[in-house]
Scaffold this motif. Structure first.
Motif, PDB file in Angstrom:
ATOM      1  N   GLN A   1     -56.587  68.435 -26.835  1.00  0.00           N
ATOM      2  CA  GLN A   1     -55.964  67.702 -25.731  1.00  0.00           C
ATOM      3  C   GLN A   1     -56.971  66.773 -25.061  1.00  0.00           C
ATOM      4  O   GLN A   1     -56.650  65.624 -24.713  1.00  0.00           O
ATOM      5  CB  GLN A   1     -55.389  68.689 -24.716  1.00  0.00           C
ATOM      6  CG  GLN A   1     -54.172  69.449 -25.226  1.00  0.00           C
ATOM      7  CD  GLN A   1     -53.683  70.504 -24.246  1.00  0.00           C
ATOM      8  OE1 GLN A   1     -54.214  70.613 -23.128  1.00  0.00           O
ATOM      9  NE2 GLN A   1     -52.693  71.278 -24.648  1.00  0.00           N
ATOM     10  N   GLU A   2     -58.214  67.239 -24.887  1.00  0.00           N
ATOM     11  CA  GLU A   2     -59.258  66.400 -24.297  1.00  0.00           C
ATOM     12  C   GLU A   2     -59.531  65.179 -25.168  1.00  0.00           C
ATOM     13  O   GLU A   2     -59.698  64.053 -24.662  1.00  0.00           O
ATOM     14  CB  GLU A   2     -60.545  67.212 -24.122  1.00  0.00           C
ATOM     15  CG  GLU A   2     -60.477  68.287 -23.038  1.00  0.00           C
ATOM     16  CD  GLU A   2     -61.787  69.050 -22.926  1.00  0.00           C
ATOM     17  OE1 GLU A   2     -62.839  68.487 -23.287  1.00  0.00           O
ATOM     18  OE2 GLU A   2     -61.752  70.216 -22.499  1.00  0.00           O
ATOM     19  N   ILE A   3     -59.567  65.385 -26.490  1.00  0.00           N
ATOM     20  CA  ILE A   3     -59.826  64.281 -27.417  1.00  0.00           C
ATOM     21  C   ILE A   3     -58.698  63.257 -27.357  1.00  0.00           C
ATOM     22  O   ILE A   3     -58.940  62.041 -27.364  1.00  0.00           O
ATOM     23  CB  ILE A   3     -59.998  64.818 -28.852  1.00  0.00           C
ATOM     24  CG1 ILE A   3     -61.315  65.613 -28.956  1.00  0.00           C
ATOM     25  CG2 ILE A   3     -59.988  63.688 -29.874  1.00  0.00           C
ATOM     26  CD1 ILE A   3     -61.487  66.352 -30.256  1.00  0.00           C
ATOM     27  N   GLU A   4     -57.449  63.723 -27.278  1.00  0.00           N
ATOM     28  CA  GLU A   4     -56.310  62.810 -27.164  1.00  0.00           C
ATOM     29  C   GLU A   4     -56.393  61.980 -25.888  1.00  0.00           C
ATOM     30  O   GLU A   4     -56.100  60.770 -25.894  1.00  0.00           O
ATOM     31  CB  GLU A   4     -55.003  63.606 -27.195  1.00  0.00           C
ATOM     32  CG  GLU A   4     -54.652  64.161 -28.570  1.00  0.00           C
ATOM     33  CD  GLU A   4     -53.340  64.915 -28.562  1.00  0.00           C
ATOM     34  OE1 GLU A   4     -52.673  64.926 -27.501  1.00  0.00           O
ATOM     35  OE2 GLU A   4     -52.985  65.493 -29.609  1.00  0.00           O
ATOM     36  N   GLN A   5     -56.793  62.606 -24.780  1.00  0.00           N
ATOM     37  CA  GLN A   5     -56.926  61.887 -23.512  1.00  0.00           C
ATOM     38  C   GLN A   5     -58.017  60.823 -23.603  1.00  0.00           C
ATOM     39  O   GLN A   5     -57.834  59.682 -23.142  1.00  0.00           O
ATOM     40  CB  GLN A   5     -57.236  62.874 -22.383  1.00  0.00           C
ATOM     41  CG  GLN A   5     -56.077  63.804 -22.045  1.00  0.00           C
ATOM     42  CD  GLN A   5     -56.462  64.877 -21.053  1.00  0.00           C
ATOM     43  OE1 GLN A   5     -57.634  64.992 -20.656  1.00  0.00           O
ATOM     44  NE2 GLN A   5     -55.494  65.682 -20.634  1.00  0.00           N
ATOM     45  N   LEU A   6     -59.144  61.170 -24.205  1.00  0.00           N
ATOM     46  CA  LEU A   6     -60.232  60.206 -24.356  1.00  0.00           C
ATOM     47  C   LEU A   6     -59.824  59.055 -25.276  1.00  0.00           C
ATOM     48  O   LEU A   6     -60.161  57.895 -25.023  1.00  0.00           O
ATOM     49  CB  LEU A   6     -61.478  60.908 -24.918  1.00  0.00           C
ATOM     50  CG  LEU A   6     -62.203  61.854 -23.957  1.00  0.00           C
ATOM     51  CD1 LEU A   6     -63.217  62.708 -24.710  1.00  0.00           C
ATOM     52  CD2 LEU A   6     -62.897  61.071 -22.847  1.00  0.00           C
ATOM     53  N   GLN A   7     -59.070  59.370 -26.345  1.00  0.00           N
ATOM     54  CA  GLN A   7     -58.610  58.323 -27.250  1.00  0.00           C
ATOM     55  C   GLN A   7     -57.662  57.375 -26.530  1.00  0.00           C
ATOM     56  O   GLN A   7     -57.696  56.160 -26.733  1.00  0.00           O
ATOM     57  CB  GLN A   7     -57.909  58.934 -28.469  1.00  0.00           C
ATOM     58  CG  GLN A   7     -57.495  57.907 -29.511  1.00  0.00           C
ATOM     59  CD  GLN A   7     -58.672  57.144 -30.079  1.00  0.00           C
ATOM     60  OE1 GLN A   7     -59.601  57.729 -30.625  1.00  0.00           O
ATOM     61  NE2 GLN A   7     -58.639  55.816 -29.953  1.00  0.00           N
TER      62      GLN A   7
END
Length: 442
Positions: free
Chosen positions: A61-67
């Motif tokens: 979820q953190e990676i999706e937000q950063l992307q």
């Protein structure tokens, strides 16, 4: 009686084989099997696996937000502050991806340990059941060896004779149940073994991903450091660099056009495959097209850069350090770095691959080249990492497709950079093909 003894002998031969028999590489059965005994520490391992799964979901979820933040930043006006912010986000995303991969590796380790415990416990139980089957077969053999007449005469009463017969039937029933249990244990053991092998293969893949992610992170950090040093952290210097690159690119395109006009390269009739989805594979795992092939709005608005011939490939948005993959198996015709001739004017670091179907592919603006001339590569193999070398006002991948018969790697003089020599892929104007004609549909 002879048939019965042969049956007993066959069962003894099959079921009293050493336990190593169950490790043979056979296809996994779909027959329902009994649950394998659980190792003493299986509950602890399962609890840790569940906790890892929760952590993996949070990191994803953190990676999706950063992307999402990266995508937003890439659409904004090109400024030094925006470029630095984009690199910051990419560094955070890569660091989070490394943490995610480490957690996934730990999880696979635990799953393998749990499966190994199940395999060990099931193997021991198979040995015990084999011994029980052996004893039952021996007992059944001894009972079958005696004729009904002998059994009847040797018993003092008719009741005793029927007791012996009942015992014989009971042993046969017990033997059948043990055979079923042993068969189920063997099938369950094979399932566990197949699963463990798959987990180990997953683990190897994760470890390879981790190595790539670490290299990508180092590239992104170096890109950011280089940007800050070259611009002295000043917006005016950054914009001046962009203007200079555009001027150099325009001169380079003229040099290239003049050279290609002198070439005697021809695209052979029938040498190019029919356009269609799947002739080539995507060179990146995540596809964001930032400029199409041909006379795109950008190419039309910057005619001085393309001499009216349009964009010769497709540009994909790609953060610094993104693994770039071969679109098809082939042989590396050449690699190079045009920045060594004229910094910021052309492809920068590039890789050119000749395939077996009449096509060749170009991968440009790389930060790192991972292959060498003459090397054979397979589809999906990493050939380098994305960057912003050459004429690139931001990190991306330029992907070009050529008719092999009308293209080659050649050298020609640069008029704009003190007469230095470029070495790079060139081709007849008809050899430049639209990559989207051969790539899978989005």
């Amino acid at each position: 009686m002879l048939v019965t003894r042969r049956f007993v002998g066959a069962l003894l031969l099959f079921f009293l084989l050493p336990c190593s028999f169950v490790y043979a590489d056979t296809a996994t059965t779909s027959v329902p099997v009994a649950a394998a005994p659980v190792a003493p520490n299986a509950d602890v391992l399962q609890n840790q696996i569940d906790q890892s799964a929760q952590q993996i979901n949070q990191l994803k979820q953190e990676i999706e937000q950063l992307q999402g933040q990266l995508d937003t930043t890439s659409k904004q006006k090109q400024t030094l502050q925006g470029a630095v912010k984009s690199l910051d986000l990419n560094i955070k995303k890569l660091a989070t991806s490394i943490t995610l991969t480490n957690v996934q590796i730990t999880q696979k380790d635990r799953e393998i340990k749990r499966l190994s415990g199940n395999i060990s416990t099931t193997t021991n139980e198979i040995g015990q059941v084999q011994q029980e089957v052996g004893r039952s077969l021996n007992e059944l053999g001894m009972l079958d060896a005696q004729s009904p007449v002998f059994l009847l005469l040797s018993n003092s009463t008719l009741s005793s004779f029927f007791d012996e017969a009942t015992t014989l039937a009971s042993v046969r029933i017990s033997l059948g149940e043990k055979i079923k249990k042993l068969t189920a244990l063997k099938a369950g053991l094979q399932v566990s073994k197949t699963s463990a092998v798959g987990k180990r293969q997953d683990l190897v893949g994760l470890q390879q991903n981790l190595a790539q992610q670490k290299q990508s992170l180092a590239i992104a950090r170096q890109t950011q450091a280089d940007l800050l040093v070259s611009t002295k952290n000043k917006e005016s210097v950054y914009q001046a660099q962009i203007a200079q690159k555009k001027a150099q690119e325009a001169q380079f395109e003229q040099d290239l056009l003049n050279f290609e006009a002198q070439l005697d390269l021809k695209v052979l009739a029938g040498s190019v495959p029919s356009s269609g989805s799947g002739v080539l594979q995507w060179p990146l795992s995540r596809i964001i097209i930032t400029q199409y092939f041909g006379n795109t709005p950008f190419a039309t608005a910057n005619a001085q850069l393309y001499n009216g011939h349009g964009h010769t490939g497709v540009d994909f948005g790609a953060s610094p350090g993104t693994p770039v993959k071969a679109a098809r198996g082939g042989v590396i015709l050449g690699t190079g770095n045009t920045d060594a001739t004229c910094p910021g004017a052309s492809y920068g670091k590039w890789v050119f691959i000749k395939h077996d179907n009449g096509l060749s592919t170009l991968y440009a603006h790389l930060s790192v080249i991972s292959v060498s001339k003459g090397q054979s590569v397979s589809v999906g193999q990493v050939v380098g990492y994305s960057g912003s070398t050459g004429y690139a006002t931001g990190p991306h991948l330029h992907f070009g497709v050529y008719a092999s018969s009308g293209s080659e790697v050649a050298s020609f003089a640069s008029k704009s950079c003190n007469g230095k020599t470029y070495t790079m892929p060139v081709g007849d104007i008809s050899a430049y093909l639209n990559p989207l004609s051969y790539l899978p549909h989005l």
